[in-house]
Design a protein around this motif. Structure first.
Motif, PDB file in Angstrom:
ATOM      1  N   GLU A  42       0.817  -1.214   0.000  1.00  0.00           N
ATOM      2  CA  GLU A  42       0.000   0.000   0.000  1.00  0.00           C
ATOM      3  C   GLU A  42       0.854   1.269   0.000  1.00  0.00           C
ATOM      4  O   GLU A  42       0.649   2.187  -0.791  1.00  0.00           O
ATOM      5  CB  GLU A  42      -0.909  -0.026   1.242  1.00  0.00           C
ATOM      6  N   LYS A  43       1.840   1.318   0.880  1.00  0.00           N
ATOM      7  CA  LYS A  43       2.655   2.526   1.022  1.00  0.00           C
ATOM      8  C   LYS A  43       3.447   2.817  -0.258  1.00  0.00           C
ATOM      9  O   LYS A  43       3.496   3.944  -0.745  1.00  0.00           O
ATOM     10  CB  LYS A  43       3.624   2.334   2.207  1.00  0.00           C
ATOM     11  N   ARG A  46       1.234   3.889  -3.212  1.00  0.00           N
ATOM     12  CA  ARG A  46       0.829   5.300  -3.047  1.00  0.00           C
ATOM     13  C   ARG A  46       1.989   6.228  -3.418  1.00  0.00           C
ATOM     14  O   ARG A  46       1.800   7.227  -4.116  1.00  0.00           O
ATOM     15  CB  ARG A  46       0.371   5.549  -1.606  1.00  0.00           C
ATOM     16  N   ARG A  47       3.197   5.892  -2.961  1.00  0.00           N
ATOM     17  CA  ARG A  47       4.346   6.748  -3.260  1.00  0.00           C
ATOM     18  C   ARG A  47       4.654   6.794  -4.755  1.00  0.00           C
ATOM     19  O   ARG A  47       5.065   7.818  -5.287  1.00  0.00           O
ATOM     20  CB  ARG A  47       5.579   6.275  -2.495  1.00  0.00           C
ATOM     21  N   GLU A  50       2.017   9.090  -6.251  1.00  0.00           N
ATOM     22  CA  GLU A  50       2.310  10.478  -5.853  1.00  0.00           C
ATOM     23  C   GLU A  50       3.590  10.987  -6.494  1.00  0.00           C
ATOM     24  O   GLU A  50       3.753  12.185  -6.690  1.00  0.00           O
ATOM     25  CB  GLU A  50       2.387  10.576  -4.314  1.00  0.00           C
ATOM     26  N   LEU A  68      -6.451   1.739  -0.074  1.00  0.00           N
ATOM     27  CA  LEU A  68      -5.960   2.451  -1.255  1.00  0.00           C
ATOM     28  C   LEU A  68      -7.080   3.229  -1.956  1.00  0.00           C
ATOM     29  O   LEU A  68      -6.911   3.684  -3.100  1.00  0.00           O
ATOM     30  CB  LEU A  68      -5.299   1.464  -2.228  1.00  0.00           C
ATOM     31  N   ASP A  70      -8.232   6.204  -1.798  1.00  0.00           N
ATOM     32  CA  ASP A  70      -7.890   7.550  -2.299  1.00  0.00           C
ATOM     33  C   ASP A  70      -7.069   7.466  -3.582  1.00  0.00           C
ATOM     34  O   ASP A  70      -7.258   8.259  -4.507  1.00  0.00           O
ATOM     35  CB  ASP A  70      -7.124   8.336  -1.229  1.00  0.00           C
ATOM     36  N   VAL A  71      -6.162   6.479  -3.644  1.00  0.00           N
ATOM     37  CA  VAL A  71      -5.335   6.321  -4.850  1.00  0.00           C
ATOM     38  C   VAL A  71      -6.205   5.842  -6.020  1.00  0.00           C
ATOM     39  O   VAL A  71      -6.107   6.349  -7.141  1.00  0.00           O
ATOM     40  CB  VAL A  71      -4.187   5.317  -4.585  1.00  0.00           C
TER      41      VAL A  71
END
Lengths: 267, 267
Positions: A42-43, A46-47, A50, A68, A70-71
Motif C-alpha cells: 500500500e505505502k 501510493r508513493r 504520488e 488504497l 484515495d489512490v
C-alpha cells in the motif's frame, strides 16, 4: 475512478503484467519491452502514484481496497480484484503486502535536470544486486543526498525488489542513467563536483579527510564483487576509504554507502 | 584426513544434514534438534573450521576438493562428493559457491566470557531477518566492535544466510544470547557499559553526542518493523538517533548499525 474488475481465472490475459514475479530474467525483459514497473504494498503503491507515475492497472485482494481508496479514486486504470490464493497463482509468490500496481515508466531525465541544484550526489557503477540498489537509495534519501546517477550496467531502481527495499525513495530522489560510462567522472568534475571513489586502493584517504570542506561532492561506489573499474577508480578526483579493523576485508556496499553518506552530509 | 565418499543417490540418508536448505522453518528445527549449522562456500567453510567448529561432514562437487584440501586434511569427517545437479536435488537450490559443510554447534559462551575486555558492544533485541543479522556482524567486525549480545528472539547468527552475509565474521566476533531479556540493559549498565538505544524517540540525542567521551559502550538495536520494545528503550542509559533528512522515515537497521558503529568507533 479506477474500474473494479473481479477476476476468477488466474489465466486471465489482463493479468499479464503480474505474472511470474519471482523470475528475475523474465521480468527484466517483460518490463523493459512494455515500459512498465511494479510497485508492491500500500505505502509503495501510493508513493509511486504520488511520484507522478501513471498506473496501468492495480491488482489486490478485496481487503486492500479500502486502504488504497484515495489512490484508486484518482486513477482511471482498472483494479483487478481476486482472492489471495489466486493472486499467488498469478504472481508465483505469496503477496504479503496485499496490493500491487503496474505503472508506466517515464523517459529518464537528463543528467542536467537531475543535477540541477544538487550538492551531494551518489554515483553507482555496477551495483548489480537490487537489494543493494534499494538500500543505497534509502540511505541516500535519509542522509540528505540530492541525486543518484547510475552507470549503464547498474541494476534497475524500478525493479520491484529495489523499490521495496528503498521504501519508495526511488520516487523522491532524482536519478538517471549516465549516457557515457568512460567519461562519466571527468564530466562530473567539469560540472564542479569533486568525485570521490570509495575503494580499498593504496592511495585512499580516510573518507572524513577526503570530503572535508568540499561544496559539491559526488560519492562513487562500485560493484559488490570487484569494486570499481580501474577507469573509474583512476578518473575520480580522490580515492577514499572507510577505516576498518585489521583482518576484515571490507564492508558490504550498502553499509559502506550509509557510512560514507553520513560522513559526507556532515562535511 | 577426511574420507572421500562418492554419492550417486540424492536420497542417500547420509546427506540428511543438507536437505531442503530453502525451507527456513524446517531448517530451524532440524539444526536446533541436531545441534548443527551449515557453512556455504570455500571461504566461509574455512573460517568456520578455523573458528574452532568441528565439521560433521562436507558436501561438494569434485572441482571444489582442491581448494579445500588443507581443510579436509585436518578433519576426520566424511566428505560427500557428488555432481552439481545431484547437489541441487538434495539442497533444493543451485549451490553457487560449490562447497558446503555441516558443523557442530558449540555451547554458547557466558556473557562474562563474551564481554571480557570488550569496550564496544552491539546488543540486538528482535532483529528477525537473517540478512540483517549477518550484515550487522560484518559491519561490527569491520568497524572494530568487540562483541555482540542477542536477545532471546533475535535471529540465529549461525543460520546459513546470516553466516554468508556476515562473510564468516560470526566466527570471529564473540557473541552469545542474553539469558534475561527484562533486565539485560540494567545488567550491562551495572557492568560499566553505557547502554545507548538507537531509536526515533523524542528524547533522543544525535548519536555523535550520545557516545562522545564514553569508555565502554553498548549500542542497542531493535527489530526491523517496530524497533525496540518499550522496556529496552526505557531501560537504556541513553537514547540516540542518526539525524535524518526531513520526510524520510528511517534507515534500514543494517545501515543504521553501520553508521552508529562508525561514529561510536571514533568517540
Amino acid at each position: 475512478m479506477a474500474t473494479i474488475v473481479e477476476i476468477a481465472d488466474p489465466a486471465d490475459p489482463r493479468l499479464a503484467d503480474y505474472r511470474d514475479l519471482r523470475d528475475v530474467e523474465l521480468r527484466k525483459n517483460l518490463e523493459a519491452e512494455h515500459g512498465l514497473f511494479l510497485a508492491e504494498g500500500e505505502k509503495v503503491v501510493r508513493r509511486a502514484v504520488e511520484g507522478g507515475h501513471t498506473p496501468r492497472s492495480f491488482l489486490m485482494a478485496p481487503r486492500w481496497l479500502d486502504g488504497l481508496a484515495d489512490v484508486l479514486d484518482r486513477s482511471d486504470a482498472p483494479c483487478y480484484v481476486l482472492s489471495e490464493a489466486l493472486a499467488e497463482q498469478v504472481t508465483g509468490f505469496h503477496v504479503h503486502r496485499g496490493a500491487l500496481a503496474s505503472l508506466e515508466r517515464r523517459p529518464l531525465p537528463s543528467v542536467d535536470e537531475v543535477l540541477d541544484g544538487a550538492r551531494s550526489v551518489l554515483v553507482l557503477e555496477d551495483v548489480v544486486d537490487h537489494t543493494n540498489v534499494g538500500a543505497i537509495f534509502r540511505s541516500g534519501a535519509a542522509l540528505g543526498f540530492d541525486a543518484v546517477l547510475l552507470a549503464p550496467r547498474c541494476a534497475d531502481p524500478l525493479y520491484r525488489r529495489s523499490i521495496k527495499v528503498a521504501m519508495g525513495t526511488v520516487f523522491n530522489v532524482p536519478w538517471t542513467r549516465l549516457p557515457d560510462w568512460y567519461d562519466a567522472l571527468p564530466d562530473l568534475s567539469a560540472r564542479g563536483f569533486t568525485t570521490i571513489a570509495l575503494t580499498l586502493a593504496d592511495d585512499s584517504s580516510p573518507i572524513e579527510d577526503a570530503v572535508a570542506g568540499l561544496d559539491e561532492v559526488a560519492l562513487v561506489l562500485g560493484s559488490e564483487g570487484h569494486g570499481l573499474s580501474p577507469r573509474w577508480e583512476q578518473s575520480a578526483d580522490r580515492r577514499a576509504i572507510i577505516p576498518m579493523a585489521e583482518g576484515v576485508d571490507s564492508l558490504n556496499v550498502a553499509a559502506a554507502t550509509a557510512v560514507a553518506c553520513y560522513v559526507t552530509a556532515r562535511r
